[in-house]
Design an enzyme around this catalytic site. Structure first.
Site, PDB file in Angstrom:
ATOM      1  N   TYR A 268       0.412   8.350  15.808  1.00 53.97           N
ATOM      2  CA  TYR A 268       2.224   7.803  15.591  1.00 53.97           C
ATOM      3  C   TYR A 268       3.272   8.050  16.113  1.00 53.97           C
ATOM      4  CZ  TYR A 268      -1.265   4.503  12.649  1.00 53.97           C
ATOM      5  OH  TYR A 268      -2.039   4.413  12.119  1.00 53.97           O
TER       6      TYR A 268
ATOM      7  N   CYS B   1      -8.784  21.742  18.602  1.00 55.97           N
ATOM      8  CA  CYS B   1      -8.566  21.479  20.022  1.00 55.97           C
ATOM      9  C   CYS B   1      -8.208  20.549  20.500  1.00 55.97           C
ATOM     10  CB  CYS B   1     -10.147  22.145  20.909  1.00 55.97           C
ATOM     11  SG  CYS B   1     -10.873  23.689  19.685  1.00 55.97           S
ATOM     12  N   GLU B   2      -7.211  20.318  20.183  1.00 63.34           N
ATOM     13  CA  GLU B   2      -6.192  18.820  20.966  1.00 63.34           C
ATOM     14  C   GLU B   2      -4.717  18.858  21.196  1.00 63.34           C
ATOM     15  OE1 GLU B   2      -7.141  15.089  21.000  1.00 63.34           O
ATOM     16  OE2 GLU B   2      -9.603  15.302  20.004  1.00 63.34           O
TER      17      GLU B   2
ATOM     18  N   GLY C 209       0.743  -0.886  -0.048  1.00 59.90           N
ATOM     19  CA  GLY C 209       0.282  -0.039   0.039  1.00 59.90           C
ATOM     20  C   GLY C 209       0.721   1.464   0.385  1.00 59.90           C
ATOM     21  N   ARG C 210       1.374   1.441   1.370  1.00 52.80           N
ATOM     22  CA  ARG C 210       2.385   2.755   0.926  1.00 52.80           C
ATOM     23  C   ARG C 210       3.085   3.048   0.231  1.00 52.80           C
ATOM     24  NH1 ARG C 210       3.479   4.282   6.512  1.00 52.80           N
ATOM     25  NH2 ARG C 210       2.793   2.448   7.719  1.00 52.80           N
TER      26      ARG C 210
ATOM     27  N   ARG D 120      -1.390  10.713  11.018  1.00 53.45           N
ATOM     28  CA  ARG D 120      -0.334   9.772  11.462  1.00 53.45           C
ATOM     29  C   ARG D 120       0.355  10.369  12.469  1.00 53.45           C
ATOM     30  NH1 ARG D 120       3.638   8.116   9.093  1.00 53.45           N
ATOM     31  NH2 ARG D 120       3.384   6.157   9.152  1.00 53.45           N
TER      32      ARG D 120
ATOM     33  N   TYR E 180      -2.211   7.017   3.327  1.00 51.43           N
ATOM     34  CA  TYR E 180      -2.692   6.441   5.428  1.00 51.43           C
ATOM     35  C   TYR E 180      -2.764   8.092   5.219  1.00 51.43           C
ATOM     36  CZ  TYR E 180      -1.411   2.305   5.312  1.00 51.43           C
ATOM     37  OH  TYR E 180      -1.496   0.468   4.778  1.00 51.43           O
TER      38      TYR E 180
HETATM   39  N1  LLP Z   1      -1.767  -6.174   3.594  1.00 53.41           N
HETATM   40  C1  LLP Z   1      -2.798  -6.549   5.142  1.00 53.41           C
HETATM   41  C2  LLP Z   1      -3.626  -7.225   5.397  1.00 53.41           C
HETATM   42  C3  LLP Z   1      -2.657  -5.436   5.667  1.00 53.41           C
HETATM   43  O1  LLP Z   1      -3.635  -4.941   6.798  1.00 53.41           O
HETATM   44  C4  LLP Z   1      -1.870  -3.701   5.349  1.00 53.41           C
HETATM   45  C5  LLP Z   1      -1.929  -2.829   6.172  1.00 53.41           C
HETATM   46  C6  LLP Z   1      -1.656  -3.750   4.376  1.00 53.41           C
HETATM   47  C7  LLP Z   1      -0.980  -5.158   3.108  1.00 53.41           C
HETATM   48  C8  LLP Z   1      -0.842  -2.913   3.571  1.00 53.41           C
HETATM   49  O2  LLP Z   1       0.259  -2.503   4.556  1.00 53.41           O
HETATM   50  P1  LLP Z   1       1.639  -1.227   3.844  1.00 53.41           P
HETATM   51  O3  LLP Z   1       2.398  -1.433   2.463  1.00 53.41           O
HETATM   52  O4  LLP Z   1       0.796   0.123   2.889  1.00 53.41           O
HETATM   53  O5  LLP Z   1       2.156  -1.539   5.364  1.00 53.41           O
HETATM   54  N2  LLP Z   1      -2.222   3.719   9.257  1.00 53.41           N
HETATM   55  C9  LLP Z   1      -1.079   3.238   9.275  1.00 53.41           C
HETATM   56  C10 LLP Z   1      -0.423   1.746   8.910  1.00 53.41           C
HETATM   57  C11 LLP Z   1      -1.719   0.885   8.855  1.00 53.41           C
HETATM   58  C12 LLP Z   1      -1.356  -0.555   7.752  1.00 53.41           C
HETATM   59  C13 LLP Z   1      -2.614  -1.497   8.326  1.00 53.41           C
HETATM   60  N3  LLP Z   1      -2.186  -2.190   7.206  1.00 53.41           N
HETATM   61  C14 LLP Z   1       0.005   4.178   9.545  1.00 53.41           C
HETATM   62  O6  LLP Z   1      -0.402   5.299   8.678  1.00 53.41           O
HETATM   63  O7  LLP Z   1       1.303   3.974   8.990  1.00 53.41           O
END
Ligand code: LLP
Length: 419
Positions: A315, A341-342, A274-275, A311, A370
């Site tokens: 985090y 307001c936080e 994803g990212r 984020r 994200y």
């Molecule tokens: N596959 C599964 C089963 C997942 O749970 C996730 C992400 C991905 C793929 C994709 O992961 P990536 O390639 O994007 O790392 N909100 C957080 C990240 C949460 C990721 C959740 N699962 C942030 O902003 O860092």
């Protein structure tokens, strides 16, 4: 992808100062060229493998971004019926969609089966039983993988680590073994896949290798026991560079680790990044509302807030912040905050930046993943606009939410009912 033509700051060939004047702030801007380059880099690293890249839609689920994935024939990793709907709208082929997550409801399974998705990544026995019942009621056979929890420390932020035994994701090997041994009891589920995802923003290969080795060992065991495994899904998680000094894993290195661990596997490999595909392609454009004196440092109060980009609050994530205009200026140390307001509505503490004035335009970097997808309207702040840039042109791919849209569906309590 940011550059300058003389004093004009460009992002994917678009003058970002002029863009911000046109569409206002806060606005997310995504470079289509950068996303395409990432897709190409990953696909070329995968050359020769029977592999399917299923973009993790949660990272950035704007339909225009999903469309870029569809144009490159990518699939998607989804976690809700809402994401399924978005992906189908964007033209992602249903057969290339995999469905992950611990809370799929029977209704969501039904919708996904009706759409003809490729595979369910199952995370509990209850889910396996529910999928069996749903598929039987529809007179069909669902393809499924078991998500195993490889109990590996991904060495990332605790809130985005998913592969430890104590995390809610996946099942242990004993449980998974039991599913295969009793697969005949689930005639409407073809259980022929393995899945593992150990966490997000992974910057080290060692935990990835360790998880892959555990998956590979389990695949060997199952194969020797006579179970056909047609698909191995290695999850997502590949990290990106948020700040100087971070050294993300290159796509080729990542794929080399997969090739090595799963050598001899002749089924289909699935990847769920994803990212990595979108984070570095995005900036959040925001203006300075004012500078307020503070006990430690002056507060730089922006017109973006934690509701737009969560984020840093959630985090304590670092995002580079940079003024768009390149004039040399003396440095100043700020606490960079939003108007919500936080106290947690803080993008950066004690951050040294070129001295800013009210009205200055800033970019918050590496916000293509994200960012918008985790946004809310907290404090009744309408969702930000999103713009796709492509070699000197731009298209508004989400217009700024209006107040009317923000309260759509709400109404005064006029019609009372009893149950
Ligand atoms: N596959 C599964 C089963 C997942 O749970 C996730 C992400 C991905 C793929 C994709 O992961 P990536 O390639 O994007 O790392 N909100 C957080 C990240 C949460 C990721 C959740 N699962 C942030 O902003 O860092």
């Amino acid at each position: 992808m940011t550059s300058r033509a003389g004093s004009v700051p460009l992002f994917d060939g678009v003058d970002i100062a002029a863009l911000a004047s046109r569409v206002g702030t806060p606005t997310y801007a995504y470079s289509a060229s950068t996303i395409r380059a990432r897709i190409d880099e990953l696909l070329s690293a995968l050359t020769g493998l029977n592999a399917l890249v299923c973009y993790a839609a949660k990272a950035n689920s704007n339909v225009a971004v999903l469309q870029l994935m569809a144009e490159h024939e990518l699939g998607a990793d989804i976690v809700s019926a809402g994401e399924l709907w978005r992906c189908l709208q964007a033209g992602i082929r249903p057969g290339r969609i995999v469905f992950s997550g611990v809370g799929k409801t029977a209704e969501e399974m039904r919708e996904a089966l009706a759409a003809g998705i490729g595979r369910f990544n199952l995370e509990s026995r209850d889910e396996l039983e529910t999928l069996q019942a749903v598929a039987a009621s529809m007179n069909t056979v669902a393809r499924a993988a078991v998500r195993i929890n490889p109990d590996v420390d991904a060495r990332t932020h605790a809130k985005i680590s998913t592969g430890r035994a104590e995390n809610k994701f996946g099942v242990g090997l004993d449980e998974a073994r039991d599913w295969f041994d009793h697969a005949a009891g689930f005639p409407n589920v073809r259980l022929d896949g393995l899945h593992a995802h150990i966490g997000s923003q992974l910057l080290e290969l060692a935990p990835i290798r360790q998880a892959l080795q555990r998956v590979a060992a389990f695949w060997h065991e199952l194969r020797d026991a006579g179970h056909a495994i047609a698909s191995i899904d290695v999850g997502g998680g590949l990290g990106v560079r948020y700040r100087e000094g971070e050294r993300p894993i290159a796509a080729v290195g990542y794929v080399a680790a997969i090739r090595e661990a799963l050598a001899g596997f002749d089924g289909r490999l699935v990847l769920e990044p994803g990212r990595w595909l979108v984070a570095e392609a995005g900036v959040l454009l925001t203006r300075v509302i004012r500078i307020k004196p503070g006990a430690n440092h002056p507060f730089l109060v922006l017109d973006a807030a934690m509701n737009d980009l969560l984020r840093p609050s959630l985090y304590e994530a670092w995002h580079d912040i940079e003024p768009v205009d390149a004039q040399p200026r003396p440095l100043e140390t700020y606490d960079v905050v939003g108007p919500v307001c936080e106290t947690g509505d803080t993008f950066a503490r004690a951050r040294t930046l070129p001295r800013c004035n009210a009205g200055d335009l800033l970019m918050i970097h590496t916000t293509g993943a994200y960012g918008a997808s985790m946004a809310s309207t907290y404090n009744s702040r309408p969702l930000a606009a999103e713009v796709l840039l492509d070699s000197g042109r731009y298209a508004e791919v989400r217009r700024r939410q209006t107040w009317q849209e923000m309260i759509a569906g709400e109404q005064a309590a006029r019609h009372w009912h009893t149950t």
